[in-house]
Motif scaffolding. Structure first.
Motif, PDB file in Angstrom:
ATOM      1  N   HIS A 266       0.878  -1.191   0.000  1.00 27.76           N
ATOM      2  CA  HIS A 266       0.000   0.000   0.000  1.00 27.76           C
ATOM      3  C   HIS A 266       0.903   1.225   0.000  1.00 27.76           C
ATOM      4  O   HIS A 266       1.718   1.417  -0.905  1.00 27.76           O
ATOM      5  CB  HIS A 266      -0.914  -0.107   1.234  1.00 27.76           C
ATOM      6  N   ARG A 301       8.648  -8.459  -6.116  1.00 23.51           N
ATOM      7  CA  ARG A 301       7.740  -7.811  -7.063  1.00 23.51           C
ATOM      8  C   ARG A 301       8.331  -6.484  -7.473  1.00 23.51           C
ATOM      9  O   ARG A 301       9.065  -5.881  -6.686  1.00 23.51           O
ATOM     10  CB  ARG A 301       6.377  -7.559  -6.425  1.00 23.51           C
ATOM     11  N   LEU A 302       8.004  -6.020  -8.645  1.00 19.68           N
ATOM     12  CA  LEU A 302       8.466  -4.689  -9.049  1.00 19.68           C
ATOM     13  C   LEU A 302       7.643  -3.664  -8.289  1.00 19.68           C
ATOM     14  O   LEU A 302       6.447  -3.504  -8.547  1.00 19.68           O
ATOM     15  CB  LEU A 302       8.251  -4.463 -10.540  1.00 19.68           C
ATOM     16  N   GLY A 304       5.966  -0.303  -7.137  1.00 15.83           N
ATOM     17  CA  GLY A 304       5.509   0.837  -7.940  1.00 15.83           C
ATOM     18  C   GLY A 304       4.836   0.404  -9.230  1.00 15.83           C
ATOM     19  O   GLY A 304       4.502   1.237 -10.066  1.00 15.83           O
ATOM     20  N   PHE A 305       4.617  -0.920  -9.380  1.00 15.92           N
ATOM     21  CA  PHE A 305       3.908  -1.417 -10.566  1.00 15.92           C
ATOM     22  C   PHE A 305       2.689  -2.205 -10.112  1.00 15.92           C
ATOM     23  O   PHE A 305       2.745  -2.945  -9.133  1.00 15.92           O
ATOM     24  CB  PHE A 305       4.810  -2.337 -11.400  1.00 15.92           C
ATOM     25  N   ARG A 308      -4.585  -2.867  -7.536  1.00 13.29           N
ATOM     26  CA  ARG A 308      -5.766  -3.710  -7.431  1.00 13.29           C
ATOM     27  C   ARG A 308      -6.901  -3.213  -8.325  1.00 13.29           C
ATOM     28  O   ARG A 308      -7.593  -4.009  -8.961  1.00 13.29           O
ATOM     29  CB  ARG A 308      -6.224  -3.765  -5.966  1.00 13.29           C
ATOM     30  N   ASN A 363       2.439   2.731 -11.064  1.00 14.93           N
ATOM     31  CA  ASN A 363       1.389   3.415 -10.308  1.00 14.93           C
ATOM     32  C   ASN A 363       1.923   4.744  -9.759  1.00 14.93           C
ATOM     33  O   ASN A 363       3.088   5.096  -9.968  1.00 14.93           O
ATOM     34  CB  ASN A 363       0.811   2.505  -9.220  1.00 14.93           C
ATOM     35  N   ASP A 365       2.937   5.702  -7.017  1.00 16.13           N
ATOM     36  CA  ASP A 365       4.087   5.691  -6.112  1.00 16.13           C
ATOM     37  C   ASP A 365       5.410   5.511  -6.819  1.00 16.13           C
ATOM     38  O   ASP A 365       6.459   5.796  -6.263  1.00 16.13           O
ATOM     39  CB  ASP A 365       3.892   4.608  -5.043  1.00 16.13           C
TER      40      ASP A 365
END
Ligand code: CMC
Length: 425
Positions: A266, A301-302, A304-305, A308, A363, A365
Motif C-alpha cells: 500500500h 515484485r516490481l 511501484g507497478f 488492485r 502506479n 508511487d
C-alpha cells in the motif's frame, strides 16, 4: 432504491433466494447479500475483491478506464486547476468552495497548525533511528490525549474540528519526525506560507537559515499531496472506517489508517520503490530483477507497478510523471543514476509481455518516490508524506460513516479448523 433483483439458487434450499440489486450514480450494480444471513449463508470474498462494504459519495474510481473522480471532478482537472486545500474542502463537503469559503477554510487550517508543546517531549522517547511511520502512528494516536473538547463523534461540529486539526497538524508532526531523526530543532509552522510551502519550510528550514522553496518544488509537493488525497475504499481507508465503526475517537482511527498504510503493498510502496532502485544499483542488472519479478517462486515484485483497481493506467501516475519531469528539469538532476535506472525500468516493464498481459503499469508511487528523492526528502519519510496527504480522505470517510445510520463492522468467516471435540481426559 432497489429497482432490480437477483435470484440465487443454492443446493439444499428449495426456493430461490431473492436479493435486491442497487444502482449507484456510476459504476457496476451491487447485489445486497444481507438476506443470505437469514438463510444461514454468508458470502466469501477474501481480499474484498467483489465486495462493496459501504455506500459513499466521496470518490469514484473506474479501474478499467483509468478514471478517478472526487465529488465528480476528474483528478487530472483538479491537479491542473485546483490545489490540495481546495481538494480537502471538496472531500469534506462534497462541493468545491467559492473564493470566500476557500479563504475561510485555509485560514482555519492555518490556525491549527501548531501541536501542543508537550508533543515535542514524546519524541525523546524514540530512538533517533526510529522509523518515522512508527512515530506517526504513536503521535497521531496521542493527539486524542490532548483534544478532549472535540471527541464527541455524534456531534457534527466536533467532527469538523477534528478534521481541521488533523489536516493542519499532520505536516507539523511529519516534519518533526524528520527533524528529530537528523538532530535538528523542530521548526514552528509559518502561517504566512501556503500549505506545501510551510511543510517544506518545516522540513528544510533551520532557526539559522530560512528555506525558500522554488515555486516549482512547492507546486510539485502540493500535487503529491493532492494526488494522494483520497482513493475510496483502499486498505487504510477501510481500516479507518472499521476502527471508526466501533466508536473509537478520530485520532485513534487515523492512527490505525497510518498503520495500515505503512505496508509495502500500500503506502509503503513509494519507499519500497527507492529501496528497490538502490538494490538494482546498475542498469545492467535490470533484466535480472525483471526475471525475478516474473518468477512465481520468487516473492520479489516490481515495486511501484500494478494496482488492485486500475487495470488500464493509474490516472494519478500520468499527472505525477509530468510533475516528475518538471521537477527533474528544475533541479537539473535528470541524469542521476537512480533516476536513470527508474526510467529504463519503466520502459522495459511497459514493453515486457508479462507486465503488458497482466496490465501492470507504473502506479502513482513509482513517480512520487522519484520526485520526493529529487526534492531531497529521505526515503524513510516517503510513506509519512503519503499519510499526511491521505488524511483528508480518511477523515472524510470517517465523517461520512458517522453522518448516517451505521453499524459496527464485523465480517464473518469460512471456518476450516477442527470441529467441536472434547478436552482430553
Ligand atoms: N511485480 C510483479 N508481478 C506482479 C506485480 C508486481 N508489482 N503486481 C502484480 N503482479 C502479478 C501477480 O504475481 C499476479 O500474477 P499471476 O496472475 O501470474 O499470479 C498478477 O500480477 C495479478 O496480481 P495480484 O497479486 O492478483 O494483484 P493484487 O490486486 O492482489 O495486488 C498490488 C495489487 C498493488 C498489491 C500489487 O500489484 C503489488 O504488490 N504491487 C507492488 C506494490 C505497489 O506498488 N503498491 C502500491 C499500490 S498504489 C498505492 C496505493 O494506493 O496503495
Amino acid at each position: 432504491m432497489a429497482d432490480k433483483k437477483a435470484r440465487l439458487t443454492v443446493d439444499g434450499i428449495e426456493e430461490a433466494i431473492e436479493l435486491p440489486v442497487y444502482s449507484g450514480t456510476e459504476g457496476p450494480d451491487v447485489i445486497d447479500v444481507r438476506p443470505l444471513t437469514g438463510k444461514g449463508l454468508f458470502t466469501y470474498d477474501p481480499g474484498f475483491v467483489s465486495t462493496a462494504a459501504c455506500e459513499s459519495k466521496i470518490t469514484y474510481i473506474d479501474g478499467e478506464k483509468g478514471i478517478l473522480l472526487h465529488g465528480g471532478y476528474p483528478i487530472e482537472q483538479l491537479a491542473d486547476n485546483s490545489d490540495y486545500l481546495e481538494v480537502c474542502y471538496l472531500l469534506l463537503n462534497g462541493e468545491l468552495p467559492n473564493a470566500e469559503e476557500k479563504e475561510q477554510f485555509s485560514n482555519i487550517v492555518k490556525k491549527h497548525t501548531m501541536v501542543h508543546e508537550q508533543m515535542s517531549h514524546f519524541f525523546n522517547g524514540f530512538r533517533r533511528d526510529a522509523h518515522p511511520m512508527a512515530i506517526m502512528v504513536a503521535c497521531v494516536g496521542a493527539l486524542s490525549a490532548f483534544y478532549h473538547d472535540s471527541l464527541d463523534i455524534n456531534d457534527a461540529h466536533h467532527r469538523e474540528v477534528c478534521a481541521f486539526r488533523l489536516i493542519a497538524k499532520m505536516p507539523t508532526l511529519a516534519a518533526m519526525c524528520y527533524k528529530y531523526s537528523i538532530g535538528q530543532p523542530f521548526m514552528y509552522p509559518r502561517n504566512d506560507l501556503g500549505y506545501a510551502e510551510n511543510f517544506l519550510h518545516m522540513m528544510f528550514g533551520t532557526p539559522c537559515e530560512e528555506y525558500k522553496p522554488s515555486p516549482v518544488l512547492a507546486r510539485a509537493m502540493d500535487r503529491i499531496f493532492l494526488l494522494h488525497a483520497d482513493h475510496e475504499q483502499n486498505a487504510s481507508t477501510s481500516t479507518v472506517r472499521l476502527a471508526g465503526s466501533s466508536g473509537a475517537n478520530p485520532f485513534a482511527c487515523i492512527s490505525s489508517g497510518i498503520a495500515a498504510l505503512w505496508g509495502p503493498a500500500h503506502g509503503g510502496a513509494n519507499e519500497a520503490v527507492l529501496n528497490m532502485l538502490e538494490q538494482i544499483g546498475d542498469e545492467d542488472k535490470i533484466p535480472e530483477f525483471i526475471e525475478r519479478a516474473k518468477d512465481p517462486e520468487d516473492p520479489f515484485r516490481l515495486m511501484g507497478f500494478g494496482h488492485r483497481v486500475y487495470r488500464n493506467f493509474d490516472p494519478r501516475a500520468k499527472v505525477m510523471k509530468a510533475t516528475c519531469d518538471q521537477v527533474l528539469a528544475e533541479l537539473g538532476v535528470d541524469d542521476e543514476p537512480l533516476l536513470r535506472i527508474a526510467k529504463r525500468l519503466e520502459q522495459i516493464a511497459l514493453e515486457d509481455p508479462y507486465f503488458v498481459e497482466r496490465k501492470l503499469y507504473p502506479n502513482v508511487d513509482f513517480y512520487s518516490g522519484i520526485i520526493l528523492k529529487a526534492i531531497g526528502i529521505p526515503t524513510s519519510m516517503f510513506t509519512v508524506i503519503f499519510a499526511l496527504s491521505r488524511t483528508p480522505g480518511w477523515i472524510s470517510h470517517w465523517n461520512e460513516f458517522h453522518s448516517s445510520p451505521n453499524r459496527i463492522g464485523r465480517p464473518r468467516q469460512l471456518y476450516t479448523g477442527p470441529q467441536k471435540r472434547d478436552y482430553p481426559a
